[in-house]
Write an enzyme that holds these catalytic residues in place. Sequence first.
Site, PDB file in Angstrom:
ATOM      1  N   HIS A 755      46.540 -12.170  20.714  1.00 18.44           N
ATOM      2  CA  HIS A 755      45.804 -13.420  20.896  1.00 18.44           C
ATOM      3  C   HIS A 755      46.586 -14.540  20.226  1.00 18.44           C
ATOM      4  O   HIS A 755      46.674 -14.593  19.001  1.00 18.44           O
ATOM      5  CB  HIS A 755      44.404 -13.302  20.301  1.00 18.44           C
ATOM      6  CG  HIS A 755      43.550 -12.315  21.026  1.00 18.44           C
ATOM      7  ND1 HIS A 755      42.684 -11.454  20.391  1.00 18.44           N
ATOM      8  CD2 HIS A 755      43.452 -12.054  22.348  1.00 18.44           C
ATOM      9  CE1 HIS A 755      42.084 -10.706  21.295  1.00 18.44           C
ATOM     10  NE2 HIS A 755      42.533 -11.047  22.494  1.00 18.44           N
ATOM     11  N   GLU A 758      45.649 -16.547  17.052  1.00 22.16           N
ATOM     12  CA  GLU A 758      45.440 -15.833  15.790  1.00 22.16           C
ATOM     13  C   GLU A 758      46.754 -15.710  15.032  1.00 22.16           C
ATOM     14  O   GLU A 758      47.312 -14.631  14.851  1.00 22.16           O
ATOM     15  CB  GLU A 758      44.814 -14.459  16.083  1.00 22.16           C
ATOM     16  CG  GLU A 758      43.436 -14.606  16.711  1.00 22.16           C
ATOM     17  CD  GLU A 758      42.889 -13.335  17.352  1.00 22.16           C
ATOM     18  OE1 GLU A 758      41.780 -13.390  17.903  1.00 22.16           O
ATOM     19  OE2 GLU A 758      43.569 -12.298  17.300  1.00 22.16           O
ATOM     20  N   GLU A 937      41.423  -7.225  11.335  1.00 24.58           N
ATOM     21  CA  GLU A 937      40.960  -8.593  11.545  1.00 24.58           C
ATOM     22  C   GLU A 937      41.102  -9.374  10.253  1.00 24.58           C
ATOM     23  O   GLU A 937      40.579  -8.969   9.215  1.00 24.58           O
ATOM     24  CB  GLU A 937      39.477  -8.593  11.939  1.00 24.58           C
ATOM     25  CG  GLU A 937      39.171  -7.904  13.252  1.00 24.58           C
ATOM     26  CD  GLU A 937      39.361  -8.810  14.461  1.00 24.58           C
ATOM     27  OE1 GLU A 937      39.805  -9.968  14.276  1.00 24.58           O
ATOM     28  OE2 GLU A 937      39.073  -8.354  15.573  1.00 24.58           O
TER      29      GLU A 937
HETATM   30 ZN   LIG Z   1      42.046 -11.157  18.391  1.00 24.64          ZN
END
Ligand SMILES: [Zn+2]
Length: 1085
Positions: A755, A758, A937
């Site tokens: 992504h 990010e 994350e």
């Molecule tokens: Zn992501």
Amino acid sequence: METYYVSRTHRAYAQVGIASVCFEAFFWTSETRLISPTGFSADGRPSGWSEEPAASLCLSAGTDRRIHYMISKGGSEALLVALVNAGRSFSPSYTILLPLLHLLAKVGHRDRRIGVKAEEAGAVLLTLNLLRHNTQHGSRAAACLWAIQVFCSSVSTANLIGANHGLDVIYGLIPQYSTKHLHTIKYVRLMSCVCLCLSLTEANVSSVVSKGYVSGLLRLYEDWHSKGSEHVAIRHGLLRCLHKVTHSTAGRQAVLCQGGIRLLYETTQTCLLSKGLESLVELSVQLMRKCLPKTPLPLTSDQSAYNFPLPGGPHAVPEMDAEPDESSDESDDDDAEDKPEADYDDDLETDLNKLRLRPDPDRPKELLPQYSRLCPELLHDFQELDLSSEPDESSTASSSSSSDEEAVRLNSFPFRCSRRDRRRSTARSDSETEAKGHTEVDAEESHHRTMIDKLLERHGACIPHHDPRLYRAAAAKTTSIPGFSILAFPDFWGHLPPPGHEPMAPRKPNIQRHKVFEDVRRFLNADDIIGQIVFDLEDSSLQCPSDSLKFFSKFECGNLRKAVQVRRYEYDLILNADANCNQHTQWFYFEVSNMVADVPYRFNVINCEKSNSQFNYGMQPVLYSVREALEGRPHWLRTGTEICYFRNHFCPARGRKRTTFYTLTFTITFKHNEDVCYMAYHYPHTYSALKAHLKVLQNSVDPAKVFFQQQNLCGTLAGNWCPVVTITACPASRGWRDMHQLRNRPCIVLTGRVHPGESNASWMMKGTLEFLCSSDPVAQSLREAFVFKLIPMLNPDGVINGTNRCDLNSKDLNRQWSKPDPVLSPTIYHAKGFLYYLNSIGRTPLVFCDYHGHSRKKNVFLYGCSLKETLWQSGSVVNTAGLKEDPGYRTIPKTLDRLAPAFSFNSCNYLVEKSRSATARVVVWREMGVLRSYTMESTHNGCDQGIYKGLQIGTRELQEMGVKFCHSLLSLTKDTKALYSRTNHIDVDHNILDHKSHNCFEDDEPPCVEEIEYSTDCPTLKGTDLDSDVNSNMASSDEEDEGSVGQSQQSSMKSRLFPHPMRQASSEALSEKRNGVSINGQIIS
Ligand SMILES: [Zn+2]
């Protein structure tokens, strides 16, 4: 049996005059089931009962449980029949009717079918008629209104009332109850009632609008407002009415046309001055936001300014508007917390076969051997160990990587562009200052090179693992859609984390309201708004006023589509949608110059899409000042005050389905005049930075000890490389034992930045890479124990072109893992192919981890996969007792919890969601059988636990996290042998398996001091509010002259009517009763 009681009770109601007492008997009956049919005396009352206790019981009927039970036994019908019977009489007795209506209000409020039942019983129009005849009579009118209100819970009932001019009757009550002769409370009750009657049907609302009642309501509000600071409840009621009316477009239009916004704005400003008017301010602000006219974004198209012709022609471009909008599964692992827990549980995979059985491979076996080249450590013969000569780069699989570096070394690298379509941008004058932000890579090369060299010589910062010349060389090979020819200064120059930590920004009280007021003023004083476009990505010839800020974003990772100056020091910024697509705006990165120092500039990013943001919880954007960098402080710094994030009134330019955008607003005060600054959503990390970094690392390792190999996984759609890096320890010798050990080291596969928005993922990856190449003894052990395969950037094209979520084919690549398209999602297709290959040669990775950033949570945490936990959590009926699951998937998170300050074990979960079935984590777990398959994350904001609590995360902490992740792998080394001897039992702490504790779905944010109001809905009335209002009406229901009921009198009446324990209606009181405590001398069991 009980039905029989009901019918008996009906009869009782019909028979006797003292109806209220009988209803109470009914409650009593259905609650306690004690009274047999014969327990009723001839007059229908339970035998042996006095009226007094029954009255108490009636009024204590207010507990939900009892009422629901009563409803289930036909209580509503009984009351309705009684009402109709009593109301039909020529001169009805209000002694009976009033309590009946009150009871109906209380009971009906809890009966979802009360509207239908009332219609069937003929009670709706009867009640409306009663109301018509009692408009002069406060208590009776109120009682009727309450009943009408609960009847209106059904659309058809609301329509019936509307069709019979009920709204006129109700609205007609309002002016009558004007200032002088009405109790405030009662007035409000009427208001709310009107609201609720209106709320349900479009027909009613439009009738209200067409009759001009909106204007009437506004004038009434103004009137009450002007009467001083009392009458809060009345004004509140009027605002609630307006809220109901403005559910419809016609209602909003009416408020707008009647000058409602100005009226609300002005009244609110005076409300702000007095205390205790908070609720009015809040309602007014919401109303204004709701009624502000929708304004299309000033764009000619919602489609991204960057379009890329996909292989296969235009038909391959996905139909954008066909995609579901806000509800679409655009969320990543990222957004699970958006859903209420119930929905979340529904999303859990409960099909044991899908959880356990591997699906067929997505490609024939014959396609796998091509990936053998990505295991250079197996192919390499390490001859140099014997020869003890210089490492021979040409002997490795990657051969084309060193030319640029050498060129730079020789200082003879020609800045030719390899891109066919490179557009030479207008040469930007570099005569101004050396603080000029960007450096051109292809115009007037030698001149610039000299300038850059001079700059580096004079100011060059010594940034570890960064070399501006290498960066420039890497960037020259990077292919972008628009053909970037300019480097952003921070990427070129480099960034050092600032000394010290950066605390989260305190949220200013009422900041959101304050900003909304400013936005409302734009509407009210439109003439004061400049509205000048000062930057347009698609129009480079645009001239902007000499005193406005200058913006620029046409560089790698840049994202800013348009900037509009709205006031002297305020700019609206519009972000570019992801390439070939019309959504996913969130990431921004742009240059700003021509500023005046020490002046607060307000910036509004007006087309954000996520419904909430860490910007509401202490997060700040980052800013980089070129001037500061040249003075030796090359830092991205968290900057900005007055930050908040809220829903705005903008809508898409061209009928896109999405109707909601959010504003991120922040204020920046620049330190220097004539500076060039860069602002970003988060610390940028470009593709060119990755390439340059890998080059630096390659140069930094001791090739006799560290096997470091960079290769190309595949070409991307735009023709960039997707690097794969192999890192392991060189064998001690070429002896059989050492070579055997090397070839049997388990693999660890780490990926990241799928992504593009990010960038925190890249900073963690940077930490991991540097650590694995370092001389740290732990790193040395890890290299000796494992072979690391890293794909640091799975989405290079997205990163380069400044997209937030997708690749150039406008797909979220982390949803493509199930069946990746070899042409349209090449990096995923080949990454998966490589994993299949490892699987096929018996080298299934011990650990797989995909690095991500999380936009709405704090801390760093892992998502993993557990079959048992998923089944438990979903409430599946599958018996899990017989299922064997190795709990080793918890070892790494548990270790990280001890080692990594930013890591939060409590935020981890191991559930397999259906909506995530095509993510890397789930596919690698299920299809490759990797037990430890994770998504890592990282917050964009900061931490709310540990030593970093209250601090925003910086690149230092992100890199540290990447290092700690490596450290945690040490916890697996003792198990490695066991795993590879195929016993398949990893000896980890079984006792840590605790399936019920660590699933954090709830929003982990404490409430803001100021409510983050996104819905423009007026809060609905709770049952308890209704009860207390009805009760207060009861209190005065005997009184014809309401004005005479003083406060003290009222309360004393209340205390008479509601014996304390009953009025509390607490469960304690109930349970006491049920245990046979006598009340008023009556033994009940
Ligand atoms: Zn992501």
